[in-house]
Enzyme design. Sequence first.
Site, PDB file in Angstrom:
ATOM      1  CB  SER A 112     -21.193 -19.106   5.491  1.00 10.49           C
ATOM      2  OG  SER A 112     -21.039 -19.378   4.120  1.00 10.49           O
TER       3      SER A 112
ATOM      4  CG  HIS B 239     -22.724 -14.820   2.688  1.00 14.07           C
ATOM      5  ND1 HIS B 239     -23.711 -15.754   2.982  1.00 14.07           N
ATOM      6  CD2 HIS B 239     -21.529 -15.464   2.886  1.00 14.07           C
ATOM      7  CE1 HIS B 239     -23.142 -16.897   3.330  1.00 14.07           C
ATOM      8  NE2 HIS B 239     -21.833 -16.742   3.276  1.00 14.07           N
TER       9      HIS B 239
END
Length: 257
Positions: free
Chosen positions: A84, A232
Amino acid sequence: MKLNYKLQGKGQPIVFLHGVFGSLDNLNMLAKDLVSDYQTIQVDLRNHGLSPWSNQINYTSMAQDVAELCHELQLKDIILIGHSMGGKVAMQLSQVIPQIIQKIVVIDIAPVKYSTSPNAIILRALMYCLNNQITDRKQIMSIMQEAGLSEATCLFLLKSYKKQHWLFNLQVINDQYANICDWQTIPSSSPCLKPILFIRGGNSVYLADKYQNTIYAQFPNAKIVTIEGAGHNVHAEKTQQVLQLLHDWLNCSSCSV
């Protein structure tokens, strides 16, 4: 800025870079496996974990911090693994210290500017607690769940809540979150030619198909792999699949510069 880090093992160095609201332990499930064959350096990025706080957070400053650490440790032939926000730091480092980077792994993030982010819910809940001076862990947990955050997300965030204090600089992250969503596109005239592996969760929105062209324009030697059934935090949800993918790619001689 001198960053906090954890160094283990011997061999070719792998630098692990966590996402927003995280710390160096976030990628531990990968580091503890790879440490048998590599030197692992797990880093707390600025305004996170035990690293210093600053009134500035952006990819230029975060990458420079990590570059200084790499120079201090005299690292070379580095493998970067970032999730991320940490993935964007890794990509930014390809423009700062390309001469000492061998390969890059980016977990579930694209080299693009995001207009929206699921983290907006997190920020609203945490800022409510901060502005109302709510310090009780159970009450914070309740507020986050009422805001719609999953139990897993709440528990992840509370890992960084110690002695009635957030280990991440919540105020600065909130005030400058646009910088975390941002990205300065690498010019097509001088793309990064390093081998780079993008790992995306099949259920995540961060590495959507629509970003593939811009990925290849900036990183022509990119490989994009989807792990189905993961979101994610694909490295935490599908750890063994991610590790197998990493071992195969890192040991691939044709994947070297």
